[in-house]
Write an enzyme that holds these catalytic residues in place. Structure first.
Site, short mmCIF file in Angstrom:
data_model
loop_
_atom_site.label_atom_id
_atom_site.label_comp_id
_atom_site.label_asym_id
_atom_site.label_seq_id
_atom_site.Cartn_x
_atom_site.Cartn_y
_atom_site.Cartn_z
N ARG A 256 0.71 14.14 13.01
CA ARG A 256 1.22 13.89 11.64
C ARG A 256 1.27 15.18 10.80
O ARG A 256 0.65 15.27 9.75
CB ARG A 256 0.41 12.80 10.96
CG ARG A 256 0.43 11.50 11.71
CD ARG A 256 -0.32 10.42 11.01
NE ARG A 256 0.49 9.84 9.90
CZ ARG A 256 0.03 8.86 9.12
NH1 ARG A 256 -1.20 8.40 9.28
NH2 ARG A 256 0.79 8.36 8.15
N PRO A 257 2.01 16.19 11.25
CA PRO A 257 2.15 17.41 10.44
C PRO A 257 2.95 17.12 9.17
O PRO A 257 3.53 16.02 9.02
CB PRO A 257 2.95 18.33 11.37
CG PRO A 257 3.72 17.42 12.25
CD PRO A 257 2.84 16.21 12.46
N ILE A 258 2.99 18.08 8.25
CA ILE A 258 3.82 17.89 7.04
C ILE A 258 4.82 19.03 6.90
O ILE A 258 5.20 19.43 5.80
CB ILE A 258 2.95 17.76 5.77
CG1 ILE A 258 2.03 18.96 5.56
CG2 ILE A 258 2.14 16.48 5.79
CD1 ILE A 258 1.39 18.98 4.18
N ASP A 259 5.30 19.52 8.04
CA ASP A 259 6.26 20.64 8.03
C ASP A 259 7.56 20.30 7.29
O ASP A 259 8.15 21.17 6.64
CB ASP A 259 6.56 21.07 9.47
CG ASP A 259 7.04 19.91 10.33
OD1 ASP A 259 6.35 18.87 10.36
OD2 ASP A 259 8.11 20.02 10.94
N LYS B 169 0.85 -1.21 0.00
CA LYS B 169 0.00 0.00 0.00
C LYS B 169 0.87 1.24 0.00
O LYS B 169 0.65 2.17 -0.78
CB LYS B 169 -0.88 0.00 1.25
CG LYS B 169 -1.52 1.35 1.57
CD LYS B 169 -2.38 1.36 2.80
CE LYS B 169 -1.64 1.58 4.07
NZ LYS B 169 -1.33 2.99 4.40
N ASN B 170 1.90 1.25 0.86
CA ASN B 170 2.67 2.48 1.05
C ASN B 170 3.64 2.77 -0.08
O ASN B 170 4.20 3.86 -0.15
CB ASN B 170 3.37 2.45 2.41
CG ASN B 170 2.33 2.51 3.54
OD1 ASN B 170 1.16 2.82 3.29
ND2 ASN B 170 2.75 2.18 4.74
N ILE C 77 7.62 6.57 17.04
CA ILE C 77 7.31 7.28 15.80
C ILE C 77 6.03 8.11 15.92
O ILE C 77 5.97 9.24 15.44
CB ILE C 77 7.15 6.27 14.62
CG1 ILE C 77 8.39 5.38 14.50
CG2 ILE C 77 6.84 7.00 13.31
CD1 ILE C 77 9.66 6.11 14.10
N ARG D 237 -8.54 -0.71 4.31
CA ARG D 237 -7.73 0.27 3.56
C ARG D 237 -6.31 -0.23 3.36
O ARG D 237 -5.62 0.18 2.44
CB ARG D 237 -7.67 1.60 4.33
CG ARG D 237 -8.99 2.28 4.43
CD ARG D 237 -8.86 3.66 5.01
NE ARG D 237 -8.12 4.55 4.09
CZ ARG D 237 -8.18 5.87 4.21
NH1 ARG D 237 -8.91 6.42 5.18
NH2 ARG D 237 -7.53 6.64 3.38
N CYS E 155 -4.44 12.49 12.37
CA CYS E 155 -5.34 11.33 12.24
C CYS E 155 -5.32 10.61 13.58
O CYS E 155 -4.85 11.13 14.57
CB CYS E 155 -4.87 10.45 11.10
SG CYS E 155 -3.43 9.53 11.53
N ASP F 65 4.29 0.24 12.07
CA ASP F 65 3.02 -0.30 11.55
C ASP F 65 2.77 -1.72 12.01
O ASP F 65 1.65 -2.23 11.85
CB ASP F 65 3.01 -0.24 10.02
CG ASP F 65 3.00 1.20 9.52
OD1 ASP F 65 3.27 1.40 8.33
OD2 ASP F 65 2.77 2.10 10.34
N ARG G 32 -4.28 10.57 3.47
CA ARG G 32 -3.10 11.42 3.68
C ARG G 32 -2.17 11.36 2.48
O ARG G 32 -1.54 12.34 2.12
CB ARG G 32 -2.35 10.95 4.93
CG ARG G 32 -3.08 11.21 6.21
CD ARG G 32 -2.28 10.70 7.37
NE ARG G 32 -0.90 11.17 7.32
CZ ARG G 32 -0.54 12.42 7.65
NH1 ARG G 32 -1.46 13.28 8.00
NH2 ARG G 32 0.71 12.81 7.58
#
Ligand code: EPZ
Length: 417
Positions: A121-124, A22-23, A326, A397, A116, A304, A92
């Site tokens: 889970r920022p995207i800085d 998936k990833n 994490i 998912r 989430c 995960d 995401r």
């Protein structure tokens, strides 16, 4: 909302084939818009996130057709458009369109979901990378407008080896003038999968899979072709099921190097298994031993698999400690695990204690997130009686054809809408 109903106690025997990761797949689809015209992506998993991404690609007039387990992507009529909120907040990984559209057109407008269930889970780190390449980023609420007259390659240092940011900046850097070097890059296998796709398009990418990745920007790309690697997290999830209730369960499609940390931990716990080439044969193990686990970036123990292995440790003799380094909120599955009879205790935000062995009994439970749901599914497979998992869309998912795969090896499981 979909509900999974599982009757516990049925041994798993036969063969499960691992699907595409998936990833990897959720990054490869947006990356395909960088190809000259056509791309082929083999071994795409049948999961909802892929359909969401195809919806966005269709909006951009990118034609996507299914051909067996492959997707054929045709950019002939591709055009840049703002991606509406209702599409881009579905998942995401839609953020990979930021790097791809920035490289291709110098502009991207899309909304992006905030945190989430497992953390903020920022995207800085992604945004800092785009700005380092010369992009201007405007954020109005959760609407991102990122523009660049000219992207220029640069040496960029990541404060944290973010998987998403590494891939996103790799994609953006393909459209920059000159060479970009990412220092302290993530080294997860998914990054190598995406890099192999870019290289097949004629883009110079070196060092993928190491902490230092070099990308030479270009305006000329070729058609792309790539195969999605087998999913190392799906692999680990089925391996854990096999250790708890397998009988010569065969798991096909294993890449040993992608799961070394898990296998080392299984050895510590006393799980016996055999690997011949890409097939693992595993059966239910007695006398499991407690151990300690600390989640780390690759090649450390994958976050995960933290929730799935928690279920395994509820059956191990002694006290186990899991340290989740994490994410800041990834123990939400333990509430329902305890309701099923497990004895877990959240010591701090990122430390969990598990005491075992404890007999699990089926219950009505709720999936809080993808891998938390997987943890409850594993518990349902070994519990006495029936377990009902609400919100099981979360689980679907990340695991393609899950009910079929498990039913084919003897599980009593069904899904009801
Ligand atoms: C990918 O998420 C995976 N998702 C996750 O899998 C996986 O848990 C994660 O990598 C770590 O391996 C996909 O690939 C679609 P990160 P990603 O950026 O890219 C913080 C699953 O179950 N961070 O490496 O979002 C972040 O908050 C999912 O399949 C920042 O602070 O992971 C997190 O705490 C869950 N700023 C940590 O880094 C940033 O800009 C790891 O995030 C980016 C990340």
């Amino acid at each position: 909302m979909a509900k999974l109903t599982i009757e516990g106690g049925h041994q798993l025997s036969g063969e499960i084939k691992i699907s595409g990761a998936k990833n990897s797949a959720v990054a490869l689809l947006p990356a395909a818009i960088l190809a000259k015209e056509k791309s082929t992506i083999f071994n795409v998993p049948e999961i909802r996130d892929i359909e969401y991404l195809i919806d966005i690609m269709n909006l951009l007039d990118c034609k996507v057709t299914h051909k067996n387990d492959a997707l054929i992507i045709d950019n002939t009529n591709l055009q840049n458009k703002p991606i509406p909120e209702e599409l881009s907040v579905q998942m995401r990984a839609s953020y990979y369109f930021m790097g791809a559209l920035l490289a291709k057109f110098g502009r991207v407008e899309m909304s992006f979901p905030g945190g989430c269930n497992i953390g903020a889970r920022p995207i800085d780190i992604h945004i800092k990378g785009f700005e380092e390449l010369g992009a201007h980023v405007e954020i109005i609420k959760n609407r991102y407008i990122i523009t660049a007259n000219k992207l220029v390659g640069k040496r960029i240092y990541f404060d944290f080896p973010s998987v998403g940011a590494t891939i996103n900046i790799m994609l953006a850097a393909t459209g920059a003038y000159g060479t970009t070097i990412i220092e302290n890059a993530a080294t997860e296998p998914e990054i190598v999968n995406v890099a192999s796709f870019l290289i097949n398009m004629g883009i110079e990418v070196r060092g993928a899979g190491t902490k230092k990745i070099e990308i030479v920007g270009t305006k000329e790309t070729k058609n792309g072709i790539v195969e999605v690697f087998p999913d190392r997290i799906e692999t680990g999830t089925f391996v854990i099921m096999g250790a708890l209730i397998g009988k010569d369960l065969r798991i096909k499609g294993i890449i040993k190097e992608h799961n070394e940390a898990l296998f080392m931990k299984l050895d510590e716990i006393g799980v016996k298994y055999q690997i011949d080439e890409d097939v693992m044969t595993i059966s239910k193990c007695e006398n499991l031993k407690a151990t300690n686990i600390k989640t780390l970036v690759f090649p450390g123990f994958p976050t995960d698999l933290q929730q799935p292995i928690t279920t395994l440790l509820t059956q191990a003799d002694g006290k186990s400690i899991i340290e989740e380094t994490i994410y800041e909120n990834r123990f939400k599955n333990t509430y329902d695990l305890n309701r099923m009879g497990a004895q877990t205790n959240i010591l701090t935000l990122n430390k969990l204690e598990i005491k075992g062995p404890r007999k699990l009994v089926g219950a009505k439970v709720i999936a809080t997130d993808l891998r938390g749901g997987a943890s409850l599914l594993i518990a349902g497979l070994i519990a006495e009686g029936t377990t009902e998992i609400e919100n099981s869309e979360y689980i679907q998912r990340g695991y393609s054809n899950l009910v079929t795969k498990l039913t084919n090896v003897g599980a009593k499981i069904e899904i009801t809408e």
